[in-house]
Design a protein around this motif. Structure first.
Motif, short mmCIF file in Angstrom:
data_model
loop_
_atom_site.label_atom_id
_atom_site.label_comp_id
_atom_site.label_asym_id
_atom_site.label_seq_id
_atom_site.Cartn_x
_atom_site.Cartn_y
_atom_site.Cartn_z
N GLU A 30 0.81 -1.22 0.00
CA GLU A 30 0.00 0.00 0.00
C GLU A 30 0.85 1.27 0.00
OE1 GLU A 30 -3.46 2.37 0.05
OE2 GLU A 30 -3.30 0.21 -0.27
N PHE A 31 1.92 1.29 0.81
CA PHE A 31 2.66 2.52 1.03
C PHE A 31 4.09 2.51 0.51
CE2 PHE A 31 -0.38 2.27 4.67
CZ PHE A 31 -1.20 3.31 4.28
N GLY A 32 4.59 1.37 0.03
CA GLY A 32 5.94 1.30 -0.50
C GLY A 32 7.01 1.01 0.54
N THR A 33 6.63 1.01 1.79
CA THR A 33 7.53 0.71 2.90
C THR A 33 6.68 0.29 4.09
OG1 THR A 33 9.39 1.54 4.22
CG2 THR A 33 7.59 3.08 3.80
N ASP A 34 7.33 -0.26 5.11
CA ASP A 34 6.58 -0.64 6.32
C ASP A 34 7.52 -0.60 7.52
OD1 ASP A 34 7.20 -3.74 7.24
OD2 ASP A 34 7.63 -3.37 5.14
N PRO A 35 6.97 -0.43 8.71
CA PRO A 35 7.83 -0.31 9.89
C PRO A 35 8.63 -1.58 10.18
CG PRO A 35 5.52 -0.41 10.54
CD PRO A 35 5.57 -0.29 9.05
N PHE A 36 8.09 -2.74 9.89
CA PHE A 36 8.79 -3.99 10.16
C PHE A 36 10.01 -4.11 9.26
CE2 PHE A 36 4.26 -4.58 10.99
CZ PHE A 36 4.28 -4.97 12.33
N GLY A 37 9.85 -3.78 7.98
CA GLY A 37 10.96 -3.81 7.04
C GLY A 37 12.03 -2.77 7.35
N ALA A 38 11.62 -1.72 8.06
CA ALA A 38 12.56 -0.67 8.45
C ALA A 38 13.28 -1.02 9.75
CB ALA A 38 11.81 0.66 8.61
N GLY A 39 13.02 -2.22 10.26
CA GLY A 39 13.70 -2.67 11.47
C GLY A 39 13.01 -2.32 12.77
N LEU A 40 11.82 -1.78 12.69
CA LEU A 40 11.07 -1.44 13.89
C LEU A 40 10.12 -2.57 14.25
CD1 LEU A 40 10.15 2.24 12.97
CD2 LEU A 40 12.09 1.44 14.33
N MET A 41 9.74 -2.65 15.48
CA MET A 41 8.76 -3.64 15.93
C MET A 41 7.64 -2.92 16.67
SD MET A 41 9.57 -6.47 14.71
CE MET A 41 8.54 -7.64 15.57
N PRO A 42 6.71 -2.33 15.92
CA PRO A 42 5.62 -1.61 16.58
C PRO A 42 4.80 -2.57 17.44
CG PRO A 42 5.18 -1.89 14.24
CD PRO A 42 6.57 -2.37 14.47
N GLU A 43 4.35 -2.06 18.58
CA GLU A 43 3.58 -2.87 19.51
C GLU A 43 2.08 -2.61 19.42
OE1 GLU A 43 5.16 -2.84 23.45
OE2 GLU A 43 7.21 -3.01 22.74
N THR A 44 1.70 -1.47 18.85
CA THR A 44 0.29 -1.13 18.72
C THR A 44 -0.01 -0.66 17.30
OG1 THR A 44 0.54 1.21 19.30
CG2 THR A 44 0.17 -0.34 21.14
N VAL A 45 -1.28 -0.64 16.97
CA VAL A 45 -1.71 -0.13 15.67
C VAL A 45 -1.30 1.34 15.55
CG1 VAL A 45 -3.71 0.35 14.21
CG2 VAL A 45 -3.59 -1.81 15.51
N GLY A 46 -1.40 2.08 16.64
CA GLY A 46 -1.02 3.49 16.64
C GLY A 46 0.45 3.71 16.31
N GLU A 47 1.31 2.79 16.74
CA GLU A 47 2.73 2.92 16.42
C GLU A 47 2.97 2.70 14.92
OE1 GLU A 47 5.06 0.47 19.06
OE2 GLU A 47 4.30 1.52 20.82
N ILE A 48 2.13 1.90 14.28
CA ILE A 48 2.22 1.76 12.82
C ILE A 48 1.83 3.08 12.17
CG2 ILE A 48 1.30 0.58 10.79
CD1 ILE A 48 0.97 -1.92 12.56
N VAL A 49 0.74 3.67 12.62
CA VAL A 49 0.29 4.97 12.09
C VAL A 49 1.39 6.00 12.30
CG1 VAL A 49 -1.38 6.84 12.35
CG2 VAL A 49 -2.16 4.45 12.40
N ASP A 50 2.00 6.01 13.49
CA ASP A 50 3.06 6.97 13.78
C ASP A 50 4.22 6.84 12.80
OD1 ASP A 50 1.59 7.89 15.93
OD2 ASP A 50 2.78 6.82 17.44
N PHE A 51 4.56 5.64 12.42
CA PHE A 51 5.65 5.41 11.47
C PHE A 51 5.42 6.20 10.18
CE2 PHE A 51 7.21 2.95 7.77
CZ PHE A 51 8.57 2.94 8.05
N TYR A 52 4.19 6.22 9.72
CA TYR A 52 3.88 6.92 8.48
C TYR A 52 3.65 8.42 8.67
CZ TYR A 52 3.52 2.27 6.52
OH TYR A 52 3.82 1.00 6.13
N THR A 53 3.14 8.82 9.81
CA THR A 53 2.79 10.23 10.00
C THR A 53 3.92 11.06 10.59
OG1 THR A 53 1.78 9.76 12.16
CG2 THR A 53 0.33 9.76 10.23
N GLU A 54 4.90 10.42 11.20
CA GLU A 54 5.99 11.19 11.82
C GLU A 54 7.20 11.32 10.92
OE1 GLU A 54 6.72 9.40 15.62
OE2 GLU A 54 4.85 10.17 16.44
N GLY A 55 7.03 11.00 9.64
CA GLY A 55 8.11 11.24 8.69
C GLY A 55 9.20 10.20 8.69
#
Length: 85
Positions: free
Chosen positions: A54-79
């Motif tokens: 959908e977005f061309g990138t994802d937090p998991f592929g960037a080496g992050l391990m988000p714990e909540t749905v909000g942390e996924i949203v933050d990955f995209y909205t915080e630049g």
């Protein structure tokens, strides 16, 4: 609700329906694993792939391990990600 929030909630809901977990409620503070959505490693990998599609990138592929749905949203909205318009 931002466009990212709506899109991500829709992606997570689609994944849950595919995994026969469609009865779960998804909110920004919902945990991805454990007592929240209860995603296993395969479902987490599928979520990663869906976000990348959908977005061309994802937090998991960037080496992050988000714990909540909000942390996924933050990955995209915080630049942290370069998201196509």
């Amino acid at each position: 609700m931002t466009d990212f929030q709506g899109s991500i909630l829709s992606i997570v809901t689609t994944l849950l329906e595919r995994s026969d977990k469609g009865d779960l409620t998804v909110a920004l503070d919902t945990a991805i694993h454990g007592d929240g959505l209860g995603l296993d490693s395969l479902e987490t990998a599928e979520l990663s792939a869906m976000l990348e599609d959908e977005f061309g990138t994802d937090p998991f592929g960037a080496g992050l391990m988000p714990e909540t749905v909000g942390e996924i949203v933050d990955f995209y909205t915080e630049g942290e990600a370069s998201v196509p318009a």
